[in-house]
Design an enzyme around this catalytic site. Structure first.
Site, PDB file in Angstrom:
ATOM      1  N   SER A  50       0.810  -1.221   0.000  1.00  0.00           N
ATOM      2  CA  SER A  50       0.000   0.000   0.000  1.00  0.00           C
ATOM      3  C   SER A  50       0.844   1.271   0.000  1.00  0.00           C
ATOM      4  O   SER A  50       0.337   2.344  -0.309  1.00  0.00           O
ATOM      5  CB  SER A  50      -0.940   0.017   1.209  1.00  0.00           C
ATOM      6  OG  SER A  50      -0.223   0.157   2.420  1.00  0.00           O
ATOM      7  N   LYS A  91       1.091   4.378   6.688  1.00  0.00           N
ATOM      8  CA  LYS A  91       0.449   5.244   5.683  1.00  0.00           C
ATOM      9  C   LYS A  91       1.078   6.632   5.746  1.00  0.00           C
ATOM     10  O   LYS A  91       1.830   6.963   6.660  1.00  0.00           O
ATOM     11  CB  LYS A  91      -1.060   5.361   5.946  1.00  0.00           C
ATOM     12  CG  LYS A  91      -1.818   4.048   6.039  1.00  0.00           C
ATOM     13  CD  LYS A  91      -1.943   3.347   4.711  1.00  0.00           C
ATOM     14  CE  LYS A  91      -2.753   2.047   4.868  1.00  0.00           C
ATOM     15  NZ  LYS A  91      -2.771   1.262   3.610  1.00  0.00           N
TER      16      LYS A  91
END
Length: 251
Positions: A50, A91
């Site tokens: 991700s 993230k």
């Protein structure tokens, strides 16, 4: 001859003192750098893609332990949130409390409070028409509640991030208290430091300062050099003394 011998003994004692001091200082720097790094940083293994291409699955990263109040836009953080699955995730912070985060503008860019943000860490390969791919495959807009942060993965096509939590109570955001650390470098493979994106620097609050990892690594490397250099003095001095003795005997 006795005078010459005393001079050589003096030089030998001085050299031994200098080499011993070099080894001692080297040990302090080497061990101090390691201890300092162990206190400040925590290693993590990235489980998914991700955050590609910034960090890839299986990469071993070093993350600086920080308080949520130290988080700035553009930081790559490690956090744990119950709503997101109660497991550590990695993230990028693109919005902080009070920000309106949206995508995409006419050029396919992310905007923060209406300001377009160029994101060089994204892989925005040109589409068939020649224009760059948008910063997010789907459009979205969210206002970040106070004390919260809005997070996106750098691999926008597959990342399960704030965009999939927009209907939650936090409007896709997580509390600052969920942040455990800020990723500073990829340790393995040795890709080096992760730069703070300058595109966020013009926004209020700017970007975070670089962590102390380069200083710590420098201390460790200098320590190793001093230890090796100091340790080599004795055998090198002994070899030179033997050569001088052999040369004197030959005369």
């Amino acid at each position: 001859m006795s005078g010459t011998g005393r001079k050589e003994d003096g030089r030998g004692r001085l050299g031994a003192m200098v080499s011993g001091l070099a080894v001692a200082v080297g040990c302090v720097l080497f061990l101090g750098g390691f201890v300092w790094a162990a206190v400040v940083y925590q290693p993590y293994t990235v489980p998914t893609d991700s955050m590609s291409p910034t960090v890839k699955p299986g990469d071993r990263v070093l993350a600086e332990r920080i308080d949520g109040a130290d988080v700035r836009r553009g930081d790559v953080v490690v956090f744990t949130d119950e709503v997101w699955g109660a497991t550590p995730m990695v993230k990028r912070v693109v919005g902080v409390g009070g920000d309106k985060v949206a995508c995409c503008d006419r050029e396919g860019r992310l905007t923060v409070n209406g300001t377009p943000v160029d994101e060089p860490y994204l892989d925005r390969a040109p589409a068939a028409q020649g224009a760059k791919a948008p910063a997010s495959p789907q459009d979205f807009s969210a206002t970040v509640p106070r004390g919260q942060i809005f997070l996106l993965g750098d691999e926008r096509a597959t990342s399960l991030d704030s965009r999939v939590h927009l209907q939650d109570a936090g409007k896709g955001s997580v509390p600052l208290s969920a942040v455990q650390a800020r990723v500073d470098a990829v340790a393995w493979p040795m890709d080096g430091m992760i730069d703070r994106p300058s595109s966020f620097a013009a926004l209020p609050g700017g970007v975070s300062a670089a962590g102390p990892l380069p200083i710590q690594l420098g201390a460790i490397l200098v320590g190793v050099a001093l230890i090796l250099g100091g340790s080599m003095y004795a055998p090198v001095a002994a070899r030179l003394a033997r050569r001088r003795t052999a040369a004197g005997g030959a005369r």
